[in-house]
Design a protein around this motif. Structure first.
Motif, PDB file in Angstrom:
ATOM      1  N   PHE A 196     -28.399 -64.681 -98.245  1.00  0.00           N
ATOM      2  CA  PHE A 196     -27.873 -63.385 -98.482  1.00  0.00           C
ATOM      3  C   PHE A 196     -26.985 -63.635 -99.836  1.00  0.00           C
ATOM      4  O   PHE A 196     -26.771 -62.828-100.598  1.00  0.00           O
ATOM      5  CB  PHE A 196     -27.194 -62.688 -97.516  1.00  0.00           C
ATOM      6  N   VAL A 224     -29.789 -57.740-101.349  1.00  0.00           N
ATOM      7  CA  VAL A 224     -30.463 -57.647 -99.978  1.00  0.00           C
ATOM      8  C   VAL A 224     -31.040 -56.392 -99.659  1.00  0.00           C
ATOM      9  O   VAL A 224     -30.563 -55.192 -99.877  1.00  0.00           O
ATOM     10  CB  VAL A 224     -29.059 -57.998 -98.975  1.00  0.00           C
ATOM     11  N   TYR A 228     -25.805 -53.569 -98.886  1.00  0.00           N
ATOM     12  CA  TYR A 228     -27.233 -53.907 -98.854  1.00  0.00           C
ATOM     13  C   TYR A 228     -28.036 -52.621 -99.179  1.00  0.00           C
ATOM     14  O   TYR A 228     -27.381 -51.462 -98.982  1.00  0.00           O
ATOM     15  CB  TYR A 228     -27.589 -54.482 -97.252  1.00  0.00           C
ATOM     16  N   SER A 273     -33.029 -61.215-101.245  1.00  0.00           N
ATOM     17  CA  SER A 273     -33.448 -61.213 -99.721  1.00  0.00           C
ATOM     18  C   SER A 273     -34.365 -59.945 -99.319  1.00  0.00           C
ATOM     19  O   SER A 273     -33.640 -58.967 -99.478  1.00  0.00           O
ATOM     20  CB  SER A 273     -32.471 -61.732 -98.796  1.00  0.00           C
TER      21      SER A 273
END
Ligand SMILES: Nc1ncnc2c1ncn2[C@@H]1O[C@H](COP(=O)(O)OP(=O)(O)O)[C@@H](O)[C@H]1O
Ligand SMILES: [Mg+2]
Length: 155
Positions: A96, A28, A118, A102
């Motif tokens: 995700f 992510v 992330y 993503s």
């Protein structure tokens, strides 16, 4: 935290491409920065490195565009239009936790949906030069700390 400055569109795409070589299913990437900072430009480079041949167009109106012709799928999101909420209805958790990477422009508008880990990249315009951008990398979680360490070597 790692910082890096680029002075052209192509150099920004190169940073995206380097990250495209390092991402895994379920990665992510959050892209912060004003309109015209270079978030979509970065994503084009990342898509190229994944082997995606299609033209990557801003998902401003569709919110999410999915590209499945590369090494792993790319889920490109621009959630600017969710500035007044509604992100809980997009099923973001499935993206995700999915098999693709993503990339989210304007992630601050879906903050309640953020996963634990992330990579956040903030792109700042440098006033004196139209083509210069400062990138600030803020990894959250071991996987992304490793990614940024590898990126720093690769750049
Ligand atoms: N160093 C740079 N990095 C990224 N984009 C740049 C740079 N220099 C100039 N540009 C231009 O700035 C614009 C950035 O647009 P875009 O990537 O769509 O931004 P955003 O998605 O953040 O709104 C493009 O026209 C791009 O060619
Ligand atoms: Mg954009």
């Amino acid at each position: 935290m790692f910082q890096y400055t680029v002075t052209s569109d192509a150099a920004m795409q190169n940073v995206g491409a380097k990250i495209g070589q390092l991402v895994e299913p379920g990665s992510v990437i959050f892209l912060k920065g004003d309109l015209g900072a270079g978030k979509t430009t970065f994503t084009k480079g990342l898509a190229t490195a994944l082997g995606i041949q299609q033209y990557v167009k801003s998902p401003t109106f569709t919110l999410i565009r999915e590209y499945t012709s590369g090494r792993i799928p790319l889920y490109h999101m621009d959630v600017y239009r969710l500035e007044n909420g509604g992100g809980d209805e997009l099923g973001l958790e499935e993206y995700f936790n999915g098999t693709g990477v993503s990339v989210v422009e304007w992630p601050q508008f879906i903050e309640s949906e953020w996963p634990a880990d992330y990579l956040q990249i903030t792109i700042n315009k440098v006033a004196a030069d139209d083509n210069q951008r400062q990138l600030v990398f803020k990894p959250q979680g071991q996987q992304y700390e490793n990614l940024v360490a590898q990126l720093a070597v690769a750049l």
